[in-house]
Structures are given as structure tokens and as C-alpha cells.
Design an enzyme around this catalytic site. Sequence first.
Site, PDB file in Angstrom:
ATOM      1  N   LYS A  85      -4.268  -3.767 -12.946  1.00  0.00           N
ATOM      2  CA  LYS A  85      -3.723  -4.773 -12.322  1.00  0.00           C
ATOM      3  C   LYS A  85      -2.421  -4.761 -12.917  1.00  0.00           C
ATOM      4  O   LYS A  85      -1.135  -5.021 -12.770  1.00  0.00           O
ATOM      5  CB  LYS A  85      -4.562  -5.575 -12.933  1.00  0.00           C
ATOM      6  CG  LYS A  85      -5.628  -5.759 -12.462  1.00  0.00           C
ATOM      7  CD  LYS A  85      -5.871  -6.281 -11.063  1.00  0.00           C
ATOM      8  CE  LYS A  85      -6.477  -6.378 -10.088  1.00  0.00           C
ATOM      9  NZ  LYS A  85      -6.989  -4.876  -9.903  1.00  0.00           N
ATOM     10  N   ARG A  97      -1.050  -7.024   4.485  1.00  0.00           N
ATOM     11  CA  ARG A  97      -1.888  -6.046   4.979  1.00  0.00           C
ATOM     12  C   ARG A  97      -0.138  -5.016   4.804  1.00  0.00           C
ATOM     13  O   ARG A  97      -0.259  -3.668   5.720  1.00  0.00           O
ATOM     14  CB  ARG A  97      -1.786  -5.824   6.437  1.00  0.00           C
ATOM     15  CG  ARG A  97      -2.824  -6.625   6.900  1.00  0.00           C
ATOM     16  CD  ARG A  97      -3.223  -6.954   8.138  1.00  0.00           C
ATOM     17  NE  ARG A  97      -4.393  -5.380   8.487  1.00  0.00           N
ATOM     18  CZ  ARG A  97      -4.979  -4.971   8.332  1.00  0.00           C
ATOM     19  NH1 ARG A  97      -6.382  -5.787   7.746  1.00  0.00           N
ATOM     20  NH2 ARG A  97      -5.633  -3.830   9.454  1.00  0.00           N
ATOM     21  N   GLU A 154      -9.296  -0.605 -14.567  1.00  0.00           N
ATOM     22  CA  GLU A 154      -9.215  -1.103 -14.319  1.00  0.00           C
ATOM     23  C   GLU A 154      -8.080  -3.112 -14.644  1.00  0.00           C
ATOM     24  O   GLU A 154      -6.858  -3.376 -14.140  1.00  0.00           O
ATOM     25  CB  GLU A 154     -10.195  -2.660 -13.750  1.00  0.00           C
ATOM     26  CG  GLU A 154      -9.949  -3.747 -13.197  1.00  0.00           C
ATOM     27  CD  GLU A 154      -9.531  -3.566 -11.607  1.00  0.00           C
ATOM     28  OE1 GLU A 154      -9.421  -2.638 -10.820  1.00  0.00           O
ATOM     29  OE2 GLU A 154      -9.330  -4.650 -11.639  1.00  0.00           O
ATOM     30  N   TRP A 156       4.510  -1.993   7.938  1.00  0.00           N
ATOM     31  CA  TRP A 156       3.805  -1.518   6.429  1.00  0.00           C
ATOM     32  C   TRP A 156       4.663  -0.075   7.351  1.00  0.00           C
ATOM     33  O   TRP A 156       3.443   0.892   7.403  1.00  0.00           O
ATOM     34  CB  TRP A 156       2.272  -1.404   5.727  1.00  0.00           C
ATOM     35  CG  TRP A 156       2.533  -0.440   4.143  1.00  0.00           C
ATOM     36  CD1 TRP A 156       2.694  -1.041   3.190  1.00  0.00           C
ATOM     37  CD2 TRP A 156       2.226   0.533   4.418  1.00  0.00           C
ATOM     38  NE1 TRP A 156       2.338  -0.081   2.731  1.00  0.00           N
ATOM     39  CE2 TRP A 156       1.992   0.728   2.601  1.00  0.00           C
ATOM     40  CE3 TRP A 156       1.979   1.730   4.435  1.00  0.00           C
ATOM     41  CZ2 TRP A 156       2.091   2.277   2.149  1.00  0.00           C
ATOM     42  CZ3 TRP A 156       1.666   2.497   4.062  1.00  0.00           C
ATOM     43  CH2 TRP A 156       1.808   2.645   3.233  1.00  0.00           C
ATOM     44  N   GLU A 164       0.709  -2.411 -10.934  1.00  0.00           N
ATOM     45  CA  GLU A 164       0.695  -2.687  -9.695  1.00  0.00           C
ATOM     46  C   GLU A 164       1.450  -4.076  -9.591  1.00  0.00           C
ATOM     47  O   GLU A 164       1.768  -4.359  -8.377  1.00  0.00           O
ATOM     48  CB  GLU A 164      -1.152  -2.688  -8.059  1.00  0.00           C
ATOM     49  CG  GLU A 164      -2.146  -4.114  -9.166  1.00  0.00           C
ATOM     50  CD  GLU A 164      -2.757  -3.503  -7.931  1.00  0.00           C
ATOM     51  OE1 GLU A 164      -2.588  -3.349  -6.775  1.00  0.00           O
ATOM     52  OE2 GLU A 164      -3.985  -4.156  -8.072  1.00  0.00           O
ATOM     53  N   LYS A 171      -2.607  -4.967   1.862  1.00  0.00           N
ATOM     54  CA  LYS A 171      -4.348  -4.900   0.766  1.00  0.00           C
ATOM     55  C   LYS A 171      -5.141  -4.055   1.257  1.00  0.00           C
ATOM     56  O   LYS A 171      -6.166  -3.814   0.615  1.00  0.00           O
ATOM     57  CB  LYS A 171      -4.910  -6.678   1.543  1.00  0.00           C
ATOM     58  CG  LYS A 171      -6.052  -6.395   1.455  1.00  0.00           C
ATOM     59  CD  LYS A 171      -5.657  -7.465  -0.296  1.00  0.00           C
ATOM     60  CE  LYS A 171      -7.358  -7.949  -0.743  1.00  0.00           C
ATOM     61  NZ  LYS A 171      -7.739  -7.898  -2.374  1.00  0.00           N
ATOM     62  N   HIS A 221      -7.498  12.781 -28.613  1.00  0.00           N
ATOM     63  CA  HIS A 221      -6.961  13.514 -27.812  1.00  0.00           C
ATOM     64  C   HIS A 221      -5.533  13.864 -27.130  1.00  0.00           C
ATOM     65  O   HIS A 221      -5.607  14.254 -25.818  1.00  0.00           O
ATOM     66  CB  HIS A 221      -8.627  14.425 -26.714  1.00  0.00           C
ATOM     67  CG  HIS A 221      -9.484  14.515 -27.952  1.00  0.00           C
ATOM     68  ND1 HIS A 221      -9.785  15.395 -28.278  1.00  0.00           N
ATOM     69  CD2 HIS A 221     -10.709  13.656 -27.511  1.00  0.00           C
ATOM     70  CE1 HIS A 221     -11.011  15.408 -28.839  1.00  0.00           C
ATOM     71  NE2 HIS A 221     -11.871  14.043 -28.106  1.00  0.00           N
ATOM     72  N   ASN A 252      -0.436  -0.453  14.483  1.00  0.00           N
ATOM     73  CA  ASN A 252      -1.538  -0.360  13.315  1.00  0.00           C
ATOM     74  C   ASN A 252      -1.837   1.081  13.562  1.00  0.00           C
ATOM     75  O   ASN A 252      -2.569   1.062  14.020  1.00  0.00           O
ATOM     76  CB  ASN A 252      -2.306  -1.552  13.021  1.00  0.00           C
ATOM     77  CG  ASN A 252      -2.966  -1.384  11.983  1.00  0.00           C
ATOM     78  OD1 ASN A 252      -2.177  -0.633  10.437  1.00  0.00           O
ATOM     79  ND2 ASN A 252      -3.964  -1.658  11.719  1.00  0.00           N
ATOM     80  N   GLY A 253      -1.098   1.936  11.917  1.00  0.00           N
ATOM     81  CA  GLY A 253      -2.047   3.116  11.963  1.00  0.00           C
ATOM     82  C   GLY A 253      -0.674   4.058  12.179  1.00  0.00           C
ATOM     83  O   GLY A 253       0.200   4.033  11.855  1.00  0.00           O
ATOM     84  N   CYS A 280      -0.507  -2.390   9.459  1.00  0.00           N
ATOM     85  CA  CYS A 280       0.764  -3.286   9.496  1.00  0.00           C
ATOM     86  C   CYS A 280      -0.839  -4.394  10.375  1.00  0.00           C
ATOM     87  O   CYS A 280      -2.119  -4.423  10.084  1.00  0.00           O
ATOM     88  CB  CYS A 280       1.158  -3.076  10.521  1.00  0.00           C
ATOM     89  SG  CYS A 280       1.953  -1.172  10.570  1.00  0.00           S
TER      90      CYS A 280
END
Length: 628
Positions: free
Chosen positions: A505, A27, A501, A74, A508, A623, A524, A98-99, A2
Site C-alpha cells: 500500500k 483503468r 500488504e 494505459w 503504490e 486498477k 536473516h 483496450n488490450g 484502458c
Amino acid sequence: MCGIVGYFGPQDPKEIIVSGLKRLEYRGYDSAGVAILHDDKFKLVRASGKLGELQKKLATESFNGRLGIGHTRWATHGVPSERNAHPHKVEGISLVHNGIIENYQQIKSQLVADGVQPSSDTDSELVAHLIARKVKVTGDLFKAVQQVLPELVGAYSILVVWEKQPDTMVAFKNGPPLIIGVGEKETVVASDVQAIISCTNRVIYLEDLEIARIRGTKVELFTAGGEPIHREIKVINWNPEQIEKAGFKHFMLKEIHEQPRAVANALAPHINVDSQRTQLTGVGFGCASFEELERLDSAKDALLTAEKLSAIERIFIVACGTSFYAGMVGKYLLEKIAKIPVECDIASEFRYREPVIPPRSLVLVVSQSGETADTLAALRLAKSAGALTMSICNVRRSTIDREAHGHLYMNSGPEIGVASTKAFVSTLAMFDVLAVYLGRLRKAIGEIEERQYVEAFLEVPSQMEAVLAYDKFFAEAADRLKAFKGLLYMGRGVSYPLALEGALKLKELAYMHAEGYAAGEMKHGPLALIDERMLIVMVAPKDQHYEKTVSNLEEARARGGKIISIGTGNDANLKSISDYYLSLPMADWTVNPLLEAIPLQLLAYHVAEALGYDVDQPRNLAKSVTVE
Ligand code: M6R
């Protein structure tokens, strides 16, 4: 994950806190809220959803006090809702957190047994109850916090205020960052300097298990046991302009376009342009004048030196997400150029798999934010196993940066879009330099080879400028591309992590199914996915793998897949077997990934845009992932 902001000063706290929260929205954006003094009471305004919802509510609110706190959430404990939004107010106490409080069940049972009825499902509210109870006895907020601190288990940063002490904020933390900005007439507390720099660039970093008592503009730090601590104020070099969109529609697009500069900034301290040779400068590499050295004074013995580095026999690269993929490229570079064995691990796996870390190992952790919980835990594990450690971070003085023995910096400037872009390419540049530098130390390459590599590195920023022209192509193609049922990204060698990557991208940002594969793995399994509704993105530069990659592409085409290929120069062969061919400048294999990253980022950006998604703040993500 957060974001926290607190403000005391002559400006309108509502304006400062909301603009700070805007900077911290990366965040978390499940809900937001403020508690600001008005007529000697904290007025609480909270809203579910993004900050814009809170701003609507605040439009008609005014406050006549000088002190306030705010939060963007968050969700961990309790669904995203107004009821679970912070700040939490218990009697005269208002608190943002936050946490995660790990022993919250135990605290809750005790409080409930004592007759407390929590009004939310959060762990955070319980801390407000604990402090509210203590403050009745102590009559002082700071003392109440001191008594509550030993009761908390977990990773947290907390900012709390009390109506009876209307000039005081108390901040304390164990894990996630809290920074105090010290202006001439004002004080700002925040989870990140981005929320502070519009007020001041003078900051104090709170360390774990410390408590800050902020009375007006007087900031005092104490250990949990109450011992006073002297901490110097640091001057930070980011400026407010860097955190604006500068005319771009999104931060992500701006950050994609900033990549040539970011890479130039990453390379600059480590390349001696006159001699065309690499030089690793910074803490741990013999530059005693660097300001970082002074803050790591006590750890001098442990600092990395060229001597220690040349004795290294094995490297572990540990990171999460995009930083992990950058690390995978690093593995190829380090093994091929410096001839040193490298293992590359996802931090959440490394920390629990009981890795065998032999003597003379270097554990290299990569983190844009420098706060990722799993990467930090991996770093601590490596240190406790006696390994030398080195970080590659973007945010200076972040926890990972502070705790590692040696340091390299991405130098990308603030990265605000949740999807990492410029930090990724800057990390690749750091691996280029590190591989060549270690190659020299270990005598795996000679002077002439080193110069050739350096020349190739120095050309990259301008080559990247040219590749940015594909912005227009993807803006136009996005409507067609978004119609595919899924995308399969493939590459070989250093282009394999780029395939991973590229797929990340797209997932997300555009919430589309995408897979990244080593092209040699296609037969395979993934070949079965291919039909005319599947788009293949093949990264096929002219390198040692080229012929094999082209064969893989032929196989995909034969199964009806539509193809975007990313190659080198005017490649008639690739063009003829692709539906879309994107040409990259001719470059050395070591820097191809930096060029390949750009079209992959632009593809994801424009497809997400075409689908109408919030590119800078993709759903469910944050983030900085400061919890496991
Ligand atoms: O700050 P870090 O580099 O440690 O973050 C690691 C990942 O959380 C991050 O790269 C994430 O995967 C990005 N959202 C990817 O774009």
C-alpha cells in the site's frame, strides 16, 4: 487496461462519454480522447495526461451528433502522448481499443508495404487501417469488422464507428470486457458497468470472439462467423450513488470507511445467524434459485457441490497483488482450521511454472476485478488440468467469475480507488467462512468450535468501526511519517501477509521504499537496514506468536529503529517499546487481519496525501490489469 465508452442517444454524447470516462479513469490515465459526430463527421479531441486535460479542451467544443466514442489510456505500445491517444481516426473510421494486438508488427509491415503511413506508434491504429480498407469494399462497418477479426491475434476489446453509418457502433472482443447498456432510447458501450449505470441498469455482456452490431437502440450479437446469438439482458444491482465519493476527499478513503459494511455484506449470505453456522450459498453450493445458475446452465456438471468439496485433498490459491496477500492469509486459515494442504501462488508464476495439480485439487482464484490477465490464465490452466475451480471475485459476471466452476463473492460494491482496500478485507472474510465451512465438512472442527468462529466473524464489522478512528491519528502523524527514509513492515502468522500488504500500500501510493517481512526473518538480513531513519511497523496482536514478535521488536529497537506497533487492547508492554502504539480490539486470531488492515491502509493513504500524490490514481498503475 484502458477504458472504453461509446454512446448513442438523445443526451449530449460529450457529457455521457466524459462522465463514463471519469468512472473508468481507474483503468488508465495516460491520455484520453473522444470522437463525436458533428455535421456528419467525427470530430476528434484528444489530450495527453489525465482526463482533466481532455475536459479543458472539450470545454469550448460542442457537437450536434448523437453518436460518439471515448477512451482513457494505459499505455502499452507507444509513449503516453496526444499522438498515441485514442480514438484513432483513419478516413471515416474512428476506433478505440483496450488490450494488445500481439501480431501488430506483422500487420504493420504489411500495411507499410502497401503504402500506409501510421500516424501513431500504437498497435490500435493499425486495426483502424485494416477496417478502413475493408469498409471501402464491403460498404458496411459490421461486415468489415467480420473480415478483420480473423487477422487479429491478442487480447483486445474494440469499439468502432464509421461516418457513413452514423447510427451504428460495432463492438468486438477477445479478452478484456465490453458491456452494452440497453436503455429505452439510448445505448452505452463500456469496459465496466460503472460507466453505464447512470444511463441504465440493463446490460448485455459480450463474450470473446463475438461481434455486437448496435444500430440505435437495437443490439444484435453474432459469432465471429456471423451466426446470430441470443443473449438475455441482465439487470445489475449497483446504483449510481455507490460510485460517488459521498463527501470523502478520495474514493480510497471512502472505501476504507466502507469496510465494516463490506465485510458484513460478504459474510451475510454464508452465515446462518439462527444456528450460528456457516453455509456456503451461491452457484455450486446447491442454491439453484440463484440467477447465476441459469447463465451457467451448460456447465452444470462441473459446478461445485458440498460433496465435491469434501473430497478435495489439496487447495491452490492463485492471485496477484493484494488479492495474493489475501490468499496467503487464506492459506493459514484453511490449513489450521480445515486441515487441508494449501499452496499459494502468484498467478504470473503459477501459469508458467508447470504446476503439478493432483486429482482432487481445488484451484481457488481471487480477483477483485475478475479480469486480471494472469489470474484468468491460471484459472484456465487449472481447468485444462482437470482441477475443480472456484473464484472469489467482487465484480459479478466478470470473466473469472463466469469461467470458474464455483463462486464466492466479495460483495464489496464498486471499488474505484486503484489501491485495493475493501475488496481485501471482504476476501479475508470469505476465507474465514470457507475455512470453517470446509473444517466442518472435513470434520476437522466440531459444532461448538464452529459457533465460536462464527460469533467472532459476526463481531468484526463493529470492531472495524472502532479501528477507523485511527484516521485522525494518521492525518496528524503523516507529516512526521513521510520524513522516514523507508519503512519495514513485519508480522508473524496471519499477520505476516498483512505486513506485505501494508508495504505494498505504501509503495503504490506514497512511492516510498517499504518492505514487508515475516518478523522471524529479521535476523536473516533486514536487520541491517535498521537505523534511526527507518520506521518499523510491527503487527503484533495478542496471538500465539506474540512473545516472539515482541522479541523481534526489541531487536529492532536496539538498532535505533523508530517503531509503530499495532497490538491488542491496552498493551503496556508494547506501548513501552514503541514510539507509537495503536490498539486493536480483542478479537479471535482468524479476524485479526481484518482489523490490522485498517491502520495499514490509513497510514499509506495519509502519507501519500501529505506528500501531495494522487491517491486514487497512483502513477503508472491501473486498477484492472488485463494484460500480462
Ligand atoms: O482485480 P485483482 O484483484 O485481480 O487485482 C490484483 C492486483 O492487481 C491488485 O490487487 C493490485 O495489487 C492493487 N493495486 C493493490 O492495491
